[in-house]
Design a protein around this motif. Sequence first.
Motif, short mmCIF file in Angstrom:
data_model
loop_
_atom_site.label_atom_id
_atom_site.label_comp_id
_atom_site.label_asym_id
_atom_site.label_seq_id
_atom_site.Cartn_x
_atom_site.Cartn_y
_atom_site.Cartn_z
N ARG C 193 -0.59 32.70 45.29
CA ARG C 193 -1.93 33.22 45.16
C ARG C 193 -2.64 32.61 46.38
O ARG C 193 -2.82 31.57 46.98
N PHE C 195 -5.97 32.94 46.77
CA PHE C 195 -7.54 33.10 46.82
C PHE C 195 -7.84 31.97 45.51
O PHE C 195 -7.26 32.06 44.63
N SER C 196 -8.76 31.18 45.76
CA SER C 196 -8.85 30.10 44.78
C SER C 196 -10.53 29.66 44.81
O SER C 196 -11.07 29.93 46.11
N THR C 197 -11.03 28.64 44.30
CA THR C 197 -12.18 28.29 44.33
C THR C 197 -12.22 26.56 44.02
O THR C 197 -11.16 26.21 43.66
N HIS C 200 -11.52 26.17 40.35
CA HIS C 200 -10.24 26.50 39.94
C HIS C 200 -9.24 25.31 40.36
O HIS C 200 -8.19 25.14 39.52
N LEU C 203 -9.25 22.50 38.16
CA LEU C 203 -8.82 22.44 36.78
C LEU C 203 -7.43 22.47 36.88
O LEU C 203 -6.67 22.24 36.04
N ASN C 204 -6.79 23.14 37.99
CA ASN C 204 -5.35 23.51 37.98
C ASN C 204 -4.54 22.69 39.08
O ASN C 204 -3.22 22.79 38.80
N ARG C 209 -5.84 17.07 39.97
CA ARG C 209 -6.09 16.68 38.61
C ARG C 209 -5.71 15.08 38.69
O ARG C 209 -6.04 14.38 37.58
N LEU D 101 0.38 37.64 37.67
CA LEU D 101 -1.20 37.77 37.53
C LEU D 101 -1.33 38.53 35.94
O LEU D 101 -0.30 39.09 35.36
N ASP D 122 -3.86 33.62 36.37
CA ASP D 122 -2.79 33.55 37.15
C ASP D 122 -1.94 32.49 36.07
O ASP D 122 -2.32 31.60 35.68
N PHE D 125 -1.01 29.00 37.00
CA PHE D 125 -2.31 28.16 37.05
C PHE D 125 -3.49 28.64 36.00
O PHE D 125 -4.24 29.36 36.43
N ASP D 126 -3.30 28.21 34.86
CA ASP D 126 -3.91 29.05 33.89
C ASP D 126 -5.13 28.63 33.07
O ASP D 126 -5.67 28.91 32.22
N GLU D 127 -5.54 27.52 33.77
CA GLU D 127 -6.80 27.03 33.29
C GLU D 127 -8.06 27.58 33.93
O GLU D 127 -8.49 27.03 34.95
N GLY D 128 -8.46 28.30 33.31
CA GLY D 128 -9.78 29.13 33.57
C GLY D 128 -9.43 30.33 34.51
O GLY D 128 -8.48 30.10 35.17
N PRO D 129 -10.14 31.38 34.20
CA PRO D 129 -9.89 32.67 35.22
C PRO D 129 -9.84 32.42 36.63
O PRO D 129 -10.89 31.62 37.04
N VAL D 130 -9.21 32.87 37.38
CA VAL D 130 -9.48 32.98 38.89
C VAL D 130 -10.48 33.69 39.37
O VAL D 130 -11.26 33.46 40.51
#
Lengths: 452, 452, 452, 452
Positions: C193, C195-197, C200, C203-204, C209, D101, D122, D125-130
Amino acid sequence: MIIEKIKSEGLAHLSYLIGDGNEAAVIDPRRDCAVYVEMAASRGLRITHIFETHRNEDLISGAPALAELTGAPVHHGPNPAQPIRYAETVREGDCFGFGGLTLTVLETPGHTDDHVAYVIGDRDFDEGPVGVFTGDALFVGDVGRTDFYPDRAEEVAGALFDSLRKILALGDQAIIYPAHGAGSVCGAGMASREFSTVGHERLNNPRLRIGDRDAFIAAKVAENHYYPPYFRRMERLNAEGGPHLARPLRPAPVALDALDDTSARVVDVRSVPAFAGTHWSGSLCLPESMISSFAGWFLDAGEDLMLVAEDMDQAADAMTHLARIGFDRVVGAYSGMMPAAAGGKPLDSMSFVDAETVASRLQEDRNDWTLLDVRSVDELAEKRIDGAHHIYVGHLADQVGDLEPERNYTVMCASGARATVAAAWLRANGIPGVDVFLGSMGAWEAQGYPVS
Amino acid sequence: MIIEKIKSEGLAHLSYLIGDGNEAAVIDPRRDCAVYVEMAASRGLRITHIFETHRNEDLISGAPALAELTGAPVHHGPNPAQPIRYAETVREGDCFGFGGLTLTVLETPGHTDDHVAYVIGDRDFDEGPVGVFTGDALFVGDVGRTDFYPDRAEEVAGALFDSLRKILALGDQAIIYPAHGAGSVCGAGMASREFSTVGHERLNNPRLRIGDRDAFIAAKVAENHYYPPYFRRMERLNAEGGPHLARPLRPAPVALDALDDTSARVVDVRSVPAFAGTHWSGSLCLPESMISSFAGWFLDAGEDLMLVAEDMDQAADAMTHLARIGFDRVVGAYSGMMPAAAGGKPLDSMSFVDAETVASRLQEDRNDWTLLDVRSVDELAEKRIDGAHHIYVGHLADQVGDLEPERNYTVMCASGARATVAAAWLRANGIPGVDVFLGSMGAWEAQGYPVS
Amino acid sequence: MIIEKIKSEGLAHLSYLIGDGNEAAVIDPRRDCAVYVEMAASRGLRITHIFETHRNEDLISGAPALAELTGAPVHHGPNPAQPIRYAETVREGDCFGFGGLTLTVLETPGHTDDHVAYVIGDRDFDEGPVGVFTGDALFVGDVGRTDFYPDRAEEVAGALFDSLRKILALGDQAIIYPAHGAGSVCGAGMASREFSTVGHERLNNPRLRIGDRDAFIAAKVAENHYYPPYFRRMERLNAEGGPHLARPLRPAPVALDALDDTSARVVDVRSVPAFAGTHWSGSLCLPESMISSFAGWFLDAGEDLMLVAEDMDQAADAMTHLARIGFDRVVGAYSGMMPAAAGGKPLDSMSFVDAETVASRLQEDRNDWTLLDVRSVDELAEKRIDGAHHIYVGHLADQVGDLEPERNYTVMCASGARATVAAAWLRANGIPGVDVFLGSMGAWEAQGYPVS
Amino acid sequence: MIIEKIKSEGLAHLSYLIGDGNEAAVIDPRRDCAVYVEMAASRGLRITHIFETHRNEDLISGAPALAELTGAPVHHGPNPAQPIRYAETVREGDCFGFGGLTLTVLETPGHTDDHVAYVIGDRDFDEGPVGVFTGDALFVGDVGRTDFYPDRAEEVAGALFDSLRKILALGDQAIIYPAHGAGSVCGAGMASREFSTVGHERLNNPRLRIGDRDAFIAAKVAENHYYPPYFRRMERLNAEGGPHLARPLRPAPVALDALDDTSARVVDVRSVPAFAGTHWSGSLCLPESMISSFAGWFLDAGEDLMLVAEDMDQAADAMTHLARIGFDRVVGAYSGMMPAAAGGKPLDSMSFVDAETVASRLQEDRNDWTLLDVRSVDELAEKRIDGAHHIYVGHLADQVGDLEPERNYTVMCASGARATVAAAWLRANGIPGVDVFLGSMGAWEAQGYPVS
């Protein structure tokens, strides 16, 4: 075995990529010459030779730049007015091969002393040439102009006659590939058609059909041609090899304030109606499609230019047209007339008047007003409006002194396009009272008014 | 006034957009015909007429689809084997105008009964035609095949002779625009050059130079041509008007598992070396550049096809080639041979052997092995390797019964390309013991081995 | 207000054009940098600033070339290993504006000492940053490698930890724009992927972490990274400013004979199966999609390279990939393996063997044969085939001395791709007896063979 | 794993292609939908699902056409005003997967009853929506309009408040992907920036920052929105599924005479200055960049349209804009104003007046003249020129009865662009005495004249 034509609009300049097997040659490359490398490479061809038919006067040759890009040598005919520094001299009968293709030199002076044609042969089908690159000697429907040596006018016209006989001798079957198509300043009578043969020209080309040498010379010497001031610079650069141009041009976009502050000459490349609607005060009108023909009369190669365009693609096209004829100092481009208006910037309009208005002004015989016809002398000779004063659009700079700053002028041409170019130049050069006859001679006749 | 050539690689099919002013015509459009609308529109032209030179047998005509897109009528010559449902009939002398251009019908039967040529005139330069669309009557370096009416072989060859005389009568100056270039199955002797004139052909074209009608007929009747089974279907569809195809084709990408599960025939369109390196077991080898020539021998229009390609662009090109000859049932495409390998999928290789190996096998005179030559009879007649058995690649399906499933075969052609196509087909059709002579006749001779 | 991502495949390098109003900036431009000028101009933007997040070691920066093209200054962080001759130094808190956009410098050392991030703000919506260019500090799913200063390993890992805390402090809402995506050698754990923030990732991202500084340092120091020899040259050129590259690259097509005569190293950029099928004897296998990752291990910047490709477009792409990592001496390209075969040229094949064959060879415990695993140590640690000898593909040049020229080797990796690259290199370097395990570890497991 | 944004300029409509592995989905496709198939295929993706966030009222959905092209089902939220014939209903929590996805449905009524958002996850990487596709619920800088159910105004505004809370609950880290950007009629306060996150909107979006439900409702109910008459037709077609549009649109070029003879409404899509300079008498002014916003007020879906454009590319773009909002009856396009002028055709100009002229006319308090302001009520509320009469440009058709045919009007807006659109419409509808205030409110203020 391919021949690809690359056309540069505006100049109506035609150049060619010719290749077979793995090898290719370029005939008369234009200045923005990466296109040939791309085309050749995508067809699996390596450019091994560059040929010029003559030293161009209406554009900057891309031969030296292409030579640098490809490592290929440049070939040019003998007897140039100045030595061609970047080229090797070829002479009658020299022959070059590309796969199964051959190019053979045919000396064809007349348009210029150094002019040669290149005869195309196919080794596998070698009875008679397949075609010939005729440069500016023979076009579709016309032949090259012979006014570049005014003191040898009859001699060079005669030389062209002889050269054309040599081309005719190649046989009717030979396809011709000239260096210009319709719209070029290098020949007024060209057909809009861009394909022909020696045989079809022999049957149809008005100049070729003049079989008598003296009659041909007389006809050529009687022709009228214009010689824009930038030609002299092109001639020099095409001997020395001008600055190279290998990648696409893109003007830098500027913000409204930059346009405000510029000391550059503002050149509006939008359409004629858009310029008339509203334009930056004092800007010149040189629509993108007309730049190639008229910029050379009005611009100075040493001045900075700021473009005004509909969008940045149009600005890029205009910048490319300018570069092809040696105007390189584009410092930026602005697009967006309505934001400029909303910014309270100094904008102007150009008024259009119609045939009825012009007719009534003429009838009034006003002594503060003149109808100014900026068409060419050939157009003028064909038909004119009584009472109109004539200055060719390209000669305005020389003859503006004949005009009166306090007088009003309505400018006309055939449609209103050149008239707007002229009117904008007049306004920017001390003649404020100008408007434009929209439709000009076309509208005049369509409305049934008399011409003489 | 423009003529633009649109070439469909593989088929070496040439079609043309011709236009002037605001109007244009298309000559012999191919099935994926949106290209003509785009080209015309970008030049400010509206397609007002569509012309066919004859009913094609090697591809699906785009005329009915283009007619639907543009509203323009289709024109076709008289006397077709079946009525052309979507076309109006034109006859000798019918004339059509587009701006200053004219097209005049010249009936030229021979290749087919309904064959016509279209003579190009320029109203402003009207002494002698400028050119002629010659369809499959006259090519650069060859003339059309005349084997489509076996029981009238001499009659139609004679008709072609007469038609060619009519074309010659147009004059040496006329440029020819044929419907095929080199590589087409419609004429073996075509030049790689794609530009010529009536005059140059008159001087060089071996068939045109046969001045005697009977000698011409004898030469034509003695020619060998292949007739792939899909031709029959093309003929029917080109009378009825096949299913239209107006937008670009793109196969649906499929995942590895979908390839695993497919009941479709797997067609590998990668290059010959890539196929040899590794391929899906049981797949056919039809490299993208060879599809147009060979798919028609091996595929069935009624079966689903699953493509294997280097990437999706290659798959799209292959799908387009297939559509042009009427194979529409592409259900997907897979790219990625290494993932398939890593997935433990059933992959296979094709062994290449060299000249030395072939020579030694021949010398051993092994009785479990045969050298199988899949070249054409014309190639065979020119030179052959002693001891090789011959079946033309396109005739494998018919003659596979002559081969022995337990026997080993080394397949050869001129380079190894058609041999790999043939070898893959043999493996997929019950002959497992095949390898390919890499370089084939070319390598054989380069190594100095004897041919007879 | 736009952000456009420009991805260079192979290197998985991400650069960005960011702009608003009339002004734009480029972040981390690649060497072939005309793309930024084109993109900016077509959006009406003028590039006024160029920013680098750090001195790259895996590619040549296009910053100095782009600065020359645009006149825009280059900005680079403080404390580089060598002075960056073409750049101005920026420091924490320096702020630059483009229309309504702002970029603010955040010093983020760790990956390199000079690493900075650029925080994106919107003047009209200025509560919290909109995003951040994270360079090689923070990727989607991973963080930057910290192995470039081996004697300061813990220090720089700790510095990266601190830098990441600064990035986290920007807030969850900030979008991240890293300098690499999945496939880069700069981080093994990146998500596919793009795109991310910050939120995110918080958290991931497995590395983010790790909240404890010492645990983070320990984890980073334990990572395995490879350091190809060309990195050292990149580092030097990216301080000095390497040779510029402003226009598209196109290799010169060469004829078959030229390939024969070349003294250059022949590099085959076709796919792995095509190389295996047949290739020029002695050529290296570096498929276009793998060049960026592996050319730097095998090629020497001082040697001439001759490419072999499917077609000239693939050759051009390969040449561009090579230029991005500093291999500029491509002297030509050849396409056409079947003509080479037909010309009797020295061609070779690479044999593929399957899992069953490998298993049986292993079981035989042959003493003239070794299974050679060229995967990375991380892959090896995860699973291996008992009995395989390991040399990382990139270390072959260093460790080839450990191999025996008379011995046979079957090369394996995960799928067979790197194994073919390795096998071709071995053959060209004195180890003739190599074949390739097609499918490799993937096929091995799919067939149910045991791994340890 | 990719998300590609496809922006339709003019409407400022944003649609998305999202994909991973071999599969892709399209969110809110536009009518000319071949672009999605091309984009997906070139990335190796097969479109397996189509999602709509709501029933659009400002454009024709491409979902049914794309479904036909791809075979993929269309998904739409529950409770539409009319049944969506071509779609399957999705509900809160429904989840769809594409490779790694996921898309999960979030019911978000308010803008429309059937509005849903799609939350992007994702799997790795599934903690919280992307991210989240927010449709017309949440934009960058604004939220959706809630005026489509006038008799339920407070109810639906409250529903939107609740929906936005659900979106906020996804977390600050989620990137938002709305269905419109700045310039859309679906929200006046949108940022020009096209990237944001839930967190950044939480901090900055003026509407999202209203934490009180009643205050939010009050603010929404107080908003002014315009509702062009074509919306009603879009709503119906987007339930039924309108006529499909799968290939690029190109108007047929027409000659000057055809323009003369047309019974179609002539729509000039050139720039405002070009229209002002000269235009076909009686034509409407709808510059290509303004068509999407204003055609829906002035055109009738049942009438034939003849375009006038700078060139055929501009005409094609205009035709596409028209098709997106359901005006399909473009019967041709003409380009070339100077030939029309030279042909003596009925051309007209639109006079521009400047601030000084307007100020003096206002001061004269003339009783045969009115300054007509066609800006929106929101612009009017912000600032106005005393003495100006107001009719919103879109309401001219309804309120033209309030104007006097013999009276003179100077039309103004913010810059002069909408004023020219309005003035042209007025001239074509019985109000001949109009001119345009060039620069309008912008120029007025720049010149220092007072506003109230």
